[in-house]
Design a protein around this motif. Structure first.
Motif, PDB file in Angstrom:
ATOM      1  N   THR A  28       0.839  -1.200   0.000  1.00  0.00           N
ATOM      2  CA  THR A  28       0.000   0.000   0.000  1.00  0.00           C
ATOM      3  C   THR A  28       0.871   1.246   0.000  1.00  0.00           C
ATOM      4  N   GLU A  29       1.950   1.179   0.794  1.00  0.00           N
ATOM      5  CA  GLU A  29       2.885   2.293   0.898  1.00  0.00           C
ATOM      6  C   GLU A  29       3.545   2.595  -0.456  1.00  0.00           C
ATOM      7  N   MET A  30       3.693   1.551  -1.264  1.00  0.00           N
ATOM      8  CA  MET A  30       4.288   1.723  -2.599  1.00  0.00           C
ATOM      9  C   MET A  30       3.249   2.181  -3.622  1.00  0.00           C
ATOM     10  N   GLY A  31       2.011   2.351  -3.173  1.00  0.00           N
ATOM     11  CA  GLY A  31       0.976   2.844  -4.082  1.00  0.00           C
ATOM     12  C   GLY A  31       0.156   1.757  -4.764  1.00  0.00           C
ATOM     13  N   TYR A  32       0.280   0.524  -4.271  1.00  0.00           N
ATOM     14  CA  TYR A  32      -0.501  -0.575  -4.868  1.00  0.00           C
ATOM     15  C   TYR A  32      -1.699  -0.905  -3.986  1.00  0.00           C
ATOM     16  N   LYS A  33      -2.740  -1.438  -4.616  1.00  0.00           N
ATOM     17  CA  LYS A  33      -3.877  -1.891  -3.833  1.00  0.00           C
ATOM     18  C   LYS A  33      -3.594  -3.321  -3.362  1.00  0.00           C
ATOM     19  N   ALA A  34      -3.703  -3.532  -2.075  1.00  0.00           N
ATOM     20  CA  ALA A  34      -3.401  -4.866  -1.545  1.00  0.00           C
ATOM     21  C   ALA A  34      -4.360  -5.193  -0.411  1.00  0.00           C
ATOM     22  N   ARG A  35      -4.685  -6.473  -0.248  1.00  0.00           N
ATOM     23  CA  ARG A  35      -5.519  -6.882   0.878  1.00  0.00           C
ATOM     24  C   ARG A  35      -5.034  -8.216   1.416  1.00  0.00           C
ATOM     25  N   SER A  36      -4.952  -8.294   2.744  1.00  0.00           N
ATOM     26  CA  SER A  36      -4.476  -9.530   3.366  1.00  0.00           C
ATOM     27  C   SER A  36      -5.640 -10.461   3.688  1.00  0.00           C
ATOM     28  N   PHE A  37      -5.353 -11.753   3.691  1.00  0.00           N
ATOM     29  CA  PHE A  37      -6.354 -12.764   4.026  1.00  0.00           C
ATOM     30  C   PHE A  37      -5.764 -13.818   4.951  1.00  0.00           C
ATOM     31  N   CYS A  38      -6.359 -13.992   6.120  1.00  0.00           N
ATOM     32  CA  CYS A  38      -6.020 -15.131   6.969  1.00  0.00           C
ATOM     33  C   CYS A  38      -6.699 -16.362   6.368  1.00  0.00           C
ATOM     34  N   GLY A  39      -6.239 -17.534   6.784  1.00  0.00           N
ATOM     35  CA  GLY A  39      -6.823 -18.770   6.277  1.00  0.00           C
ATOM     36  C   GLY A  39      -8.338 -18.815   6.461  1.00  0.00           C
ATOM     37  N   PHE A  40      -8.804 -18.409   7.629  1.00  0.00           N
ATOM     38  CA  PHE A  40     -10.238 -18.516   7.916  1.00  0.00           C
ATOM     39  C   PHE A  40     -11.073 -17.525   7.125  1.00  0.00           C
ATOM     40  N   GLN A  41     -10.428 -16.454   6.622  1.00  0.00           N
ATOM     41  CA  GLN A  41     -11.177 -15.454   5.866  1.00  0.00           C
ATOM     42  C   GLN A  41     -11.426 -15.881   4.417  1.00  0.00           C
ATOM     43  N   ILE A  42     -10.654 -16.862   3.950  1.00  0.00           N
ATOM     44  CA  ILE A  42     -10.790 -17.225   2.531  1.00  0.00           C
ATOM     45  C   ILE A  42     -12.032 -18.065   2.247  1.00  0.00           C
ATOM     46  N   PRO A  43     -12.442 -19.070   2.912  1.00  0.00           N
ATOM     47  CA  PRO A  43     -11.672 -19.841   3.879  1.00  0.00           C
ATOM     48  C   PRO A  43     -10.950 -21.031   3.245  1.00  0.00           C
ATOM     49  N   VAL A  44      -9.859 -21.433   3.965  1.00  0.00           N
ATOM     50  CA  VAL A  44      -9.161 -22.676   3.636  1.00  0.00           C
ATOM     51  C   VAL A  44      -9.711 -23.730   4.590  1.00  0.00           C
ATOM     52  N   LEU A  45     -10.591 -24.576   4.081  1.00  0.00           N
ATOM     53  CA  LEU A  45     -11.234 -25.565   4.947  1.00  0.00           C
ATOM     54  C   LEU A  45     -10.362 -26.799   5.094  1.00  0.00           C
ATOM     55  N   THR A  46     -10.158 -27.225   6.329  1.00  0.00           N
ATOM     56  CA  THR A  46      -9.309 -28.400   6.579  1.00  0.00           C
ATOM     57  C   THR A  46     -10.049 -29.399   7.460  1.00  0.00           C
ATOM     58  N   ASP A  47      -9.447 -30.567   7.646  1.00  0.00           N
ATOM     59  CA  ASP A  47      -9.959 -31.489   8.655  1.00  0.00           C
ATOM     60  C   ASP A  47      -9.525 -30.966  10.031  1.00  0.00           C
ATOM     61  N   SER A  48      -9.798 -31.724  11.083  1.00  0.00           N
ATOM     62  CA  SER A  48      -9.510 -31.220  12.428  1.00  0.00           C
ATOM     63  C   SER A  48      -8.242 -31.817  13.027  1.00  0.00           C
ATOM     64  N   ALA A  49      -7.364 -32.318  12.184  1.00  0.00           N
ATOM     65  CA  ALA A  49      -6.104 -32.874  12.692  1.00  0.00           C
ATOM     66  C   ALA A  49      -5.166 -31.713  13.005  1.00  0.00           C
ATOM     67  N   PHE A  50      -5.321 -31.141  14.199  1.00  0.00           N
ATOM     68  CA  PHE A  50      -4.499 -29.992  14.581  1.00  0.00           C
ATOM     69  C   PHE A  50      -3.025 -30.318  14.406  1.00  0.00           C
ATOM     70  N   VAL A  51      -2.236 -29.284  14.096  1.00  0.00           N
ATOM     71  CA  VAL A  51      -0.790 -29.411  13.937  1.00  0.00           C
ATOM     72  C   VAL A  51      -0.402 -30.060  12.598  1.00  0.00           C
ATOM     73  N   LYS A  52      -1.291 -30.840  12.006  1.00  0.00           N
ATOM     74  CA  LYS A  52      -0.971 -31.451  10.709  1.00  0.00           C
ATOM     75  C   LYS A  52      -2.241 -31.603   9.870  1.00  0.00           C
ATOM     76  N   ALA A  53      -3.051 -30.558   9.844  1.00  0.00           N
ATOM     77  CA  ALA A  53      -4.351 -30.629   9.169  1.00  0.00           C
ATOM     78  C   ALA A  53      -4.180 -30.771   7.658  1.00  0.00           C
ATOM     79  N   ARG A  54      -5.168 -31.387   7.049  1.00  0.00           N
ATOM     80  CA  ARG A  54      -5.152 -31.529   5.584  1.00  0.00           C
ATOM     81  C   ARG A  54      -6.244 -30.654   4.986  1.00  0.00           C
ATOM     82  N   ILE A  55      -5.921 -30.023   3.864  1.00  0.00           N
ATOM     83  CA  ILE A  55      -6.891 -29.143   3.207  1.00  0.00           C
ATOM     84  C   ILE A  55      -7.986 -29.978   2.548  1.00  0.00           C
ATOM     85  N   LYS A  56      -9.251 -29.614   2.822  1.00  0.00           N
ATOM     86  CA  LYS A  56     -10.371 -30.306   2.172  1.00  0.00           C
ATOM     87  C   LYS A  56     -10.886 -29.496   0.986  1.00  0.00           C
ATOM     88  N   LYS A  57     -10.928 -28.176   1.180  1.00  0.00           N
ATOM     89  CA  LYS A  57     -11.496 -27.344   0.124  1.00  0.00           C
ATOM     90  C   LYS A  57     -11.045 -25.890   0.312  1.00  0.00           C
TER      91      LYS A  57
END
Ligand code: ASP
Ligand code: MG
Length: 408
Positions: free
Chosen positions: A86-115
Protein backbone atom coordinates in the motif's frame (compact mmCIF):
# COMPACT_ATOMS: atom_id res chain seq x y z
CA UNK A 1 -2.30 -11.73 -18.70
CA UNK A 2 -1.79 -14.58 -16.31
CA UNK A 3 -2.78 -15.42 -12.77
CA UNK A 4 0.38 -15.93 -10.79
CA UNK A 5 0.63 -17.27 -7.25
CA UNK A 6 3.92 -16.40 -5.55
CA UNK A 7 4.93 -18.02 -2.29
CA UNK A 8 7.71 -16.56 -0.15
CA UNK A 9 9.25 -18.64 2.65
CA UNK A 10 10.43 -17.49 6.05
CA UNK A 11 13.93 -16.50 4.95
CA UNK A 12 12.46 -14.33 2.18
CA UNK A 13 10.34 -12.35 4.66
CA UNK A 14 12.75 -12.56 7.61
CA UNK A 15 13.27 -8.80 8.02
CA UNK A 16 11.46 -5.59 7.14
CA UNK A 17 14.00 -5.01 4.36
CA UNK A 18 13.25 -8.42 2.92
CA UNK A 19 9.51 -7.81 3.14
CA UNK A 20 10.05 -4.64 1.11
CA UNK A 21 11.95 -6.69 -1.42
CA UNK A 22 9.06 -9.17 -1.68
CA UNK A 23 6.65 -6.26 -2.12
CA UNK A 24 8.81 -5.00 -5.00
CA UNK A 25 8.77 -8.39 -6.70
CA UNK A 26 5.01 -8.77 -6.34
CA UNK A 27 4.52 -5.20 -7.60
CA UNK A 28 6.74 -5.84 -10.60
CA UNK A 29 4.63 -8.85 -11.55
CA UNK A 30 1.49 -6.78 -11.15
CA UNK A 31 3.03 -4.06 -13.36
CA UNK A 32 3.54 -6.66 -16.06
CA UNK A 33 -0.24 -6.92 -16.18
CA UNK A 34 -0.75 -10.14 -14.24
CA UNK A 35 -3.13 -10.96 -11.42
CA UNK A 36 -0.99 -11.62 -8.36
CA UNK A 37 -1.67 -13.66 -5.24
CA UNK A 38 1.14 -13.74 -2.71
CA UNK A 39 1.28 -16.48 -0.07
CA UNK A 40 3.73 -15.94 2.78
CA UNK A 41 5.25 -17.87 5.67
CA UNK A 42 6.06 -16.44 9.05
CA UNK A 43 9.34 -14.53 9.43
CA UNK A 44 12.18 -17.04 9.75
CA UNK A 45 12.50 -18.41 13.29
CA UNK A 46 9.11 -17.04 14.30
CA UNK A 47 7.15 -20.31 14.24
CA UNK A 48 9.84 -21.94 16.37
CA UNK A 49 9.68 -19.04 18.80
CA UNK A 50 5.90 -19.31 19.09
CA UNK A 51 5.99 -23.06 19.63
CA UNK A 52 8.72 -22.52 22.21
CA UNK A 53 6.48 -20.18 24.20
CA UNK A 54 3.74 -22.80 24.35
CA UNK A 55 6.20 -25.46 25.39
CA UNK A 56 7.30 -23.34 28.32
CA UNK A 57 3.80 -23.82 29.68
CA UNK A 58 3.25 -27.46 28.94
CA UNK A 59 5.35 -30.41 27.84
CA UNK A 60 2.56 -31.46 25.50
CA UNK A 61 0.44 -28.37 24.85
CA UNK A 62 -3.19 -28.76 23.82
CA UNK A 63 -2.97 -29.01 20.05
CA UNK A 64 -6.03 -26.90 19.29
CA UNK A 65 -4.50 -24.02 21.24
CA UNK A 66 -1.03 -24.71 19.87
CA UNK A 67 -2.40 -24.01 16.38
CA UNK A 68 -3.98 -20.78 17.62
CA UNK A 69 -0.50 -19.69 18.73
CA UNK A 70 1.57 -21.10 15.84
CA UNK A 71 -0.67 -19.64 13.13
CA UNK A 72 -0.10 -16.05 14.26
CA UNK A 73 3.35 -15.76 12.65
CA UNK A 74 1.74 -15.73 9.21
CA UNK A 75 -0.86 -13.15 10.26
CA UNK A 76 1.96 -10.74 11.04
CA UNK A 77 3.67 -11.16 7.66
CA UNK A 78 0.50 -10.76 5.56
CA UNK A 79 -0.32 -7.54 7.38
CA UNK A 80 3.20 -6.20 7.00
CA UNK A 81 3.39 -7.11 3.32
CA UNK A 82 0.01 -5.53 2.59
CA UNK A 83 1.19 -2.36 4.35
CA UNK A 84 4.42 -2.34 2.34
CA UNK A 85 2.49 -2.70 -0.92
CA UNK A 86 0.00 0.00 0.00
CA UNK A 87 2.89 2.29 0.90
CA UNK A 88 4.29 1.72 -2.60
CA UNK A 89 0.98 2.84 -4.08
CA UNK A 90 -0.50 -0.58 -4.87
CA UNK A 91 -3.88 -1.89 -3.83
CA UNK A 92 -3.40 -4.87 -1.54
CA UNK A 93 -5.52 -6.88 0.88
CA UNK A 94 -4.48 -9.53 3.37
CA UNK A 95 -6.35 -12.76 4.03
CA UNK A 96 -6.02 -15.13 6.97
CA UNK A 97 -6.82 -18.77 6.28
CA UNK A 98 -10.24 -18.52 7.92
CA UNK A 99 -11.18 -15.45 5.87
CA UNK A 100 -10.79 -17.22 2.53
CA UNK A 101 -11.67 -19.84 3.88
CA UNK A 102 -9.16 -22.68 3.64
CA UNK A 103 -11.23 -25.56 4.95
CA UNK A 104 -9.31 -28.40 6.58
CA UNK A 105 -9.96 -31.49 8.66
CA UNK A 106 -9.51 -31.22 12.43
CA UNK A 107 -6.10 -32.87 12.69
CA UNK A 108 -4.50 -29.99 14.58
CA UNK A 109 -0.79 -29.41 13.94
CA UNK A 110 -0.97 -31.45 10.71
CA UNK A 111 -4.35 -30.63 9.17
CA UNK A 112 -5.15 -31.53 5.58
CA UNK A 113 -6.89 -29.14 3.21
CA UNK A 114 -10.37 -30.31 2.17
CA UNK A 115 -11.50 -27.34 0.12
CA UNK A 116 -10.59 -23.77 -0.73
CA UNK A 117 -13.23 -21.25 -1.75
CA UNK A 118 -11.77 -19.09 -4.50
CA UNK A 119 -14.42 -16.34 -4.53
CA UNK A 120 -13.04 -14.00 -1.89
CA UNK A 121 -9.65 -13.85 -3.52
CA UNK A 122 -11.16 -13.61 -7.00
CA UNK A 123 -13.24 -10.63 -5.90
CA UNK A 124 -10.16 -8.84 -4.58
CA UNK A 125 -8.27 -9.53 -7.81
CA UNK A 126 -11.17 -8.10 -9.79
CA UNK A 127 -10.82 -4.90 -7.81
CA UNK A 128 -7.19 -4.74 -8.95
CA UNK A 129 -5.84 -5.81 -5.58
CA UNK A 130 -2.74 -7.86 -4.92
CA UNK A 131 -4.10 -10.60 -2.63
CA UNK A 132 -1.81 -11.46 0.27
CA UNK A 133 -2.62 -14.84 1.78
CA UNK A 134 -1.39 -16.39 5.02
CA UNK A 135 0.23 -19.75 4.41
CA UNK A 136 0.09 -22.60 6.92
CA UNK A 137 -3.38 -21.67 8.23
CA UNK A 138 -6.79 -23.27 7.86
CA UNK A 139 -10.10 -23.61 9.62
CA UNK A 140 -12.06 -26.77 10.42
CA UNK A 141 -15.81 -27.52 10.39
CA UNK A 142 -16.22 -26.29 13.95
CA UNK A 143 -14.53 -22.97 13.20
CA UNK A 144 -11.30 -23.85 14.99
CA UNK A 145 -8.01 -22.58 13.56
CA UNK A 146 -5.75 -25.31 12.21
CA UNK A 147 -2.23 -25.45 10.79
CA UNK A 148 -0.92 -27.65 7.98
CA UNK A 149 2.27 -28.97 9.56
CA UNK A 150 5.78 -27.54 9.41
CA UNK A 151 6.61 -26.15 6.01
CA UNK A 152 2.89 -26.06 5.25
CA UNK A 153 2.91 -22.72 3.43
CA UNK A 154 4.14 -24.51 0.30
CA UNK A 155 0.99 -26.59 0.38
CA UNK A 156 -1.17 -23.51 1.03
CA UNK A 157 0.31 -21.88 -2.06
CA UNK A 158 -0.12 -24.83 -4.38
CA UNK A 159 -3.64 -25.43 -3.08
CA UNK A 160 -4.58 -21.78 -3.62
CA UNK A 161 -3.09 -21.99 -7.12
CA UNK A 162 -5.20 -25.10 -7.81
CA UNK A 163 -8.38 -23.46 -6.47
CA UNK A 164 -7.84 -20.34 -8.60
CA UNK A 165 -6.62 -22.33 -11.61
CA UNK A 166 -3.50 -20.18 -11.62
CA UNK A 167 -1.09 -20.41 -14.52
CA UNK A 168 1.86 -21.03 -12.26
CA UNK A 169 2.74 -21.31 -8.58
CA UNK A 170 6.13 -19.74 -7.98
CA UNK A 171 7.83 -20.92 -4.81
CA UNK A 172 10.48 -18.38 -3.80
CA UNK A 173 13.07 -19.72 -1.44
CA UNK A 174 16.73 -19.28 -0.48
CA UNK A 175 18.03 -21.72 -3.11
CA UNK A 176 17.55 -21.09 -6.78
CA UNK A 177 16.04 -24.40 -7.75
CA UNK A 178 16.23 -28.15 -7.43
CA UNK A 179 19.70 -29.55 -7.93
CA UNK A 180 20.97 -32.94 -9.07
CA UNK A 181 22.28 -33.31 -5.53
CA UNK A 182 23.30 -31.26 -2.51
CA UNK A 183 25.71 -28.58 -3.84
CA UNK A 184 27.41 -28.60 -0.45
CA UNK A 185 28.59 -32.11 -1.21
CA UNK A 186 29.15 -31.90 -4.96
CA UNK A 187 30.44 -28.56 -6.16
CA UNK A 188 29.42 -29.48 -9.70
CA UNK A 189 25.77 -30.20 -8.79
CA UNK A 190 23.59 -28.92 -11.62
CA UNK A 191 20.34 -27.04 -11.41
CA UNK A 192 17.54 -28.99 -13.09
CA UNK A 193 15.50 -27.02 -15.59
CA UNK A 194 12.49 -29.29 -15.19
CA UNK A 195 11.58 -32.23 -13.03
CA UNK A 196 8.46 -34.37 -12.89
CA UNK A 197 6.13 -34.40 -9.90
CA UNK A 198 6.96 -38.07 -9.38
CA UNK A 199 10.69 -37.43 -9.21
CA UNK A 200 10.20 -34.40 -6.97
CA UNK A 201 8.13 -36.51 -4.58
CA UNK A 202 10.92 -39.05 -4.31
CA UNK A 203 13.56 -36.35 -3.89
CA UNK A 204 11.48 -34.42 -1.34
CA UNK A 205 10.73 -37.49 0.73
CA UNK A 206 14.38 -38.45 0.56
CA UNK A 207 15.49 -35.29 2.22
CA UNK A 208 15.90 -32.67 -0.51
CA UNK A 209 14.01 -30.16 1.59
CA UNK A 210 12.94 -27.61 -0.98
CA UNK A 211 9.20 -28.27 -0.94
CA UNK A 212 6.82 -29.75 1.59
CA UNK A 213 5.95 -33.20 0.24
CA UNK A 214 2.24 -32.57 0.42
CA UNK A 215 2.52 -29.54 -1.84
CA UNK A 216 4.02 -31.75 -4.55
CA UNK A 217 1.20 -34.29 -4.10
CA UNK A 218 -1.28 -31.44 -4.47
CA UNK A 219 0.46 -30.14 -7.57
CA UNK A 220 0.45 -33.58 -9.12
CA UNK A 221 -3.22 -34.17 -8.36
CA UNK A 222 -4.41 -30.86 -9.78
CA UNK A 223 -1.73 -30.33 -12.39
CA UNK A 224 -0.34 -27.11 -10.88
CA UNK A 225 2.89 -26.03 -12.53
CA UNK A 226 5.34 -25.24 -9.74
CA UNK A 227 8.36 -23.00 -10.28
CA UNK A 228 10.95 -23.22 -7.51
CA UNK A 229 13.22 -20.17 -7.60
CA UNK A 230 15.25 -17.76 -5.51
CA UNK A 231 13.83 -14.57 -4.06
CA UNK A 232 17.31 -13.03 -4.08
CA UNK A 233 17.95 -13.07 -7.83
CA UNK A 234 16.12 -13.30 -11.15
CA UNK A 235 17.54 -16.62 -12.33
CA UNK A 236 15.03 -19.06 -13.71
CA UNK A 237 14.65 -21.89 -11.22
CA UNK A 238 13.29 -25.41 -11.62
CA UNK A 239 9.85 -26.19 -13.04
CA UNK A 240 8.07 -29.10 -11.37
CA UNK A 241 5.52 -30.36 -13.84
CA UNK A 242 3.85 -33.29 -15.59
CA UNK A 243 6.15 -35.86 -17.10
CA UNK A 244 4.74 -35.25 -20.60
CA UNK A 245 6.03 -31.69 -20.48
CA UNK A 246 9.60 -32.79 -20.07
CA UNK A 247 11.26 -33.37 -23.39
CA UNK A 248 14.34 -35.34 -22.56
CA UNK A 249 14.20 -37.35 -19.42
CA UNK A 250 17.53 -38.38 -18.03
CA UNK A 251 17.80 -41.94 -16.80
CA UNK A 252 18.81 -40.55 -13.44
CA UNK A 253 17.79 -37.04 -12.38
CA UNK A 254 19.30 -36.79 -8.96
CA UNK A 255 21.06 -38.29 -5.97
CA UNK A 256 19.45 -37.74 -2.59
CA UNK A 257 20.51 -38.76 0.87
CA UNK A 258 19.13 -38.87 4.34
CA UNK A 259 21.12 -39.13 7.52
CA UNK A 260 18.15 -39.46 9.81
CA UNK A 261 17.88 -43.23 9.59
CA UNK A 262 18.35 -46.02 12.10
CA UNK A 263 18.44 -49.75 11.52
CA UNK A 264 17.14 -52.55 13.72
CA UNK A 265 17.81 -56.25 13.23
CA UNK A 266 15.96 -59.10 14.91
CA UNK A 267 18.30 -62.04 14.95
CA UNK A 268 17.13 -65.65 14.52
CA UNK A 269 13.38 -65.20 14.28
CA UNK A 270 11.46 -68.48 13.87
CA UNK A 271 10.36 -68.32 10.21
CA UNK A 272 6.61 -68.92 10.41
CA UNK A 273 3.57 -67.40 8.71
CA UNK A 274 2.37 -64.32 10.53
CA UNK A 275 5.73 -63.41 12.02
CA UNK A 276 6.14 -60.16 10.06
CA UNK A 277 2.67 -59.04 11.06
CA UNK A 278 3.48 -59.76 14.73
CA UNK A 279 6.65 -57.71 14.52
CA UNK A 280 5.36 -54.69 12.61
CA UNK A 281 1.91 -54.32 14.20
CA UNK A 282 3.24 -53.02 17.55
CA UNK A 283 5.44 -50.54 15.68
CA UNK A 284 2.57 -49.11 13.67
CA UNK A 285 0.46 -49.05 16.84
CA UNK A 286 3.19 -46.86 18.34
CA UNK A 287 3.00 -44.56 15.27
CA UNK A 288 6.48 -45.51 14.12
CA UNK A 289 7.00 -45.42 10.37
CA UNK A 290 9.07 -48.30 9.07
CA UNK A 291 10.92 -47.70 5.82
CA UNK A 292 13.30 -50.30 4.39
CA UNK A 293 12.62 -53.95 5.29
CA UNK A 294 15.07 -56.72 4.51
CA UNK A 295 14.35 -60.34 5.36
CA UNK A 296 16.68 -63.08 4.34
CA UNK A 297 15.61 -66.53 3.23
CA UNK A 298 15.77 -69.03 6.00
CA UNK A 299 17.41 -72.39 5.50
CA UNK A 300 17.28 -73.62 9.06
CA UNK A 301 13.80 -72.38 9.92
CA UNK A 302 15.17 -69.13 11.32
CA UNK A 303 15.56 -65.79 9.63
CA UNK A 304 17.12 -62.40 10.38
CA UNK A 305 14.83 -59.48 9.82
CA UNK A 306 16.18 -55.96 9.39
CA UNK A 307 14.23 -52.73 9.03
CA UNK A 308 14.82 -49.01 9.30
CA UNK A 309 12.99 -46.28 11.18
CA UNK A 310 13.55 -42.55 11.54
CA UNK A 311 16.37 -41.83 13.96
CA UNK A 312 14.09 -39.89 16.26
CA UNK A 313 11.97 -43.03 16.67
CA UNK A 314 14.97 -45.29 17.22
CA UNK A 315 14.83 -45.64 21.02
CA UNK A 316 11.10 -46.17 21.03
CA UNK A 317 11.35 -48.70 18.21
CA UNK A 318 14.11 -50.64 20.01
CA UNK A 319 11.93 -50.90 23.12
CA UNK A 320 8.86 -52.03 21.21
CA UNK A 321 10.82 -54.51 19.10
CA UNK A 322 12.68 -55.88 22.12
CA UNK A 323 9.36 -56.87 23.64
CA UNK A 324 8.03 -58.44 20.45
CA UNK A 325 11.29 -60.34 19.90
CA UNK A 326 10.88 -62.07 23.28
CA UNK A 327 7.28 -62.93 22.49
CA UNK A 328 8.09 -64.53 19.17
CA UNK A 329 11.13 -66.38 20.48
CA UNK A 330 13.82 -64.53 18.54
CA UNK A 331 17.42 -64.68 19.74
CA UNK A 332 18.11 -60.97 20.12
CA UNK A 333 17.66 -57.46 18.76
CA UNK A 334 20.57 -55.33 17.61
CA UNK A 335 20.41 -51.75 16.42
CA UNK A 336 22.49 -49.11 14.74
CA UNK A 337 21.52 -45.46 14.54
CA UNK A 338 24.55 -44.37 12.53
CA UNK A 339 23.31 -45.27 9.11
CA UNK A 340 22.29 -43.27 6.08
CA UNK A 341 20.22 -43.81 2.98
CA UNK A 342 21.53 -42.79 -0.42
CA UNK A 343 19.14 -42.86 -3.36
CA UNK A 344 19.12 -42.23 -7.05
CA UNK A 345 15.91 -41.08 -8.70
CA UNK A 346 14.88 -40.93 -12.34
CA UNK A 347 11.79 -41.46 -14.47
CA UNK A 348 13.60 -43.18 -17.30
CA UNK A 349 14.90 -45.83 -14.92
CA UNK A 350 11.66 -47.65 -15.66
CA UNK A 351 12.78 -48.44 -19.16
CA UNK A 352 16.53 -48.82 -18.67
CA UNK A 353 18.27 -51.89 -17.37
CA UNK A 354 21.58 -51.94 -15.60
CA UNK A 355 20.96 -48.93 -13.39
CA UNK A 356 20.96 -50.96 -10.19
CA UNK A 357 24.10 -52.82 -11.21
CA UNK A 358 25.85 -49.54 -11.84
CA UNK A 359 24.88 -48.28 -8.38
CA UNK A 360 26.16 -51.42 -6.68
CA UNK A 361 29.41 -51.48 -8.66
CA UNK A 362 30.04 -47.82 -8.00
CA UNK A 363 29.64 -48.23 -4.26
CA UNK A 364 31.65 -51.46 -4.25
CA UNK A 365 34.55 -49.78 -6.03
CA UNK A 366 34.87 -47.45 -3.04
CA UNK A 367 34.59 -50.29 -0.55
CA UNK A 368 31.22 -49.06 0.69
CA UNK A 369 29.17 -51.89 2.09
CA UNK A 370 25.45 -51.93 1.28
CA UNK A 371 23.42 -52.77 4.36
CA UNK A 372 20.02 -52.88 2.70
CA UNK A 373 18.32 -51.98 -0.56
CA UNK A 374 14.86 -50.80 -1.58
CA UNK A 375 13.58 -49.84 -4.96
CA UNK A 376 10.54 -48.33 -6.58
CA UNK A 377 9.93 -47.91 -10.30
CA UNK A 378 11.88 -44.68 -10.34
CA UNK A 379 14.21 -45.00 -7.35
CA UNK A 380 16.97 -47.16 -5.91
CA UNK A 381 17.92 -46.62 -2.28
CA UNK A 382 20.87 -48.14 -0.47
CA UNK A 383 21.49 -48.15 3.24
CA UNK A 384 25.10 -47.52 4.13
CA UNK A 385 27.18 -46.55 7.14
CA UNK A 386 26.62 -42.88 7.83
CA UNK A 387 30.31 -41.98 7.59
CA UNK A 388 30.29 -42.89 3.86
CA UNK A 389 27.34 -40.65 2.95
CA UNK A 390 29.27 -37.84 1.24
CA UNK A 391 31.57 -40.21 -0.58
CA UNK A 392 28.63 -42.29 -1.83
CA UNK A 393 26.76 -39.21 -3.05
CA UNK A 394 29.85 -37.96 -4.87
CA UNK A 395 30.71 -41.19 -6.64
CA UNK A 396 27.10 -41.85 -7.69
CA UNK A 397 26.71 -38.29 -8.94
CA UNK A 398 29.81 -38.79 -11.06
CA UNK A 399 28.93 -42.32 -12.20
CA UNK A 400 25.65 -41.11 -13.67
CA UNK A 401 27.22 -38.01 -15.19
CA UNK A 402 24.96 -35.62 -13.36
CA UNK A 403 27.32 -32.73 -12.82
CA UNK A 404 27.95 -29.64 -14.85
CA UNK A 405 30.32 -30.26 -17.72
CA UNK A 406 33.86 -29.59 -16.50
CA UNK A 407 35.48 -26.63 -18.20
CA UNK A 408 38.47 -27.50 -20.33
N1 ASP B 1 5.72 -21.00 9.36
C1 ASP B 1 5.50 -22.41 9.18
C2 ASP B 1 6.73 -23.19 9.57
O1 ASP B 1 7.72 -22.61 9.97
C3 ASP B 1 5.03 -22.76 7.82
C4 ASP B 1 6.01 -22.50 6.72
O2 ASP B 1 6.96 -21.77 6.89
O3 ASP B 1 5.83 -23.05 5.63
O4 ASP B 1 6.75 -24.38 9.51
MG1 MG C 1 9.76 -24.12 3.57
Amino acid sequence: MALIVQKYGGTSVGTIEKIKNVAKRAARTKDQGHDVVVVVSAMSGETNRLLGLAHQLAEIPNERELDVVASTGEQVTIGLLAIALTEMGYKARSFCGFQIPVLTDSAFVKARIKKIEGETIQAALKEGMIAVVAGFQGIDDTGAITTLGRGGSDTSAVAVAAALKADVCEIYTDVDGVYTTDPNICADARKLEKISFEEMLELASLGAKVLQIRSVEFGMKYGVRIHVRSSFNDNPGTIVTREEEIMETAVVSGVAYSKSEAKITIVKVPDKPGIAAKIFKPLSDANIVVDVIVQNVSVTGFTDLTFTVGRTDYKKAMLVTGKTAKEVGAEKVVGDDKIAKVSIVGMAMRSHSGVATKVFETLAAEGINILGITTSEIKISCLIEEKYTELAVRVLHRAFDLGNPVEA
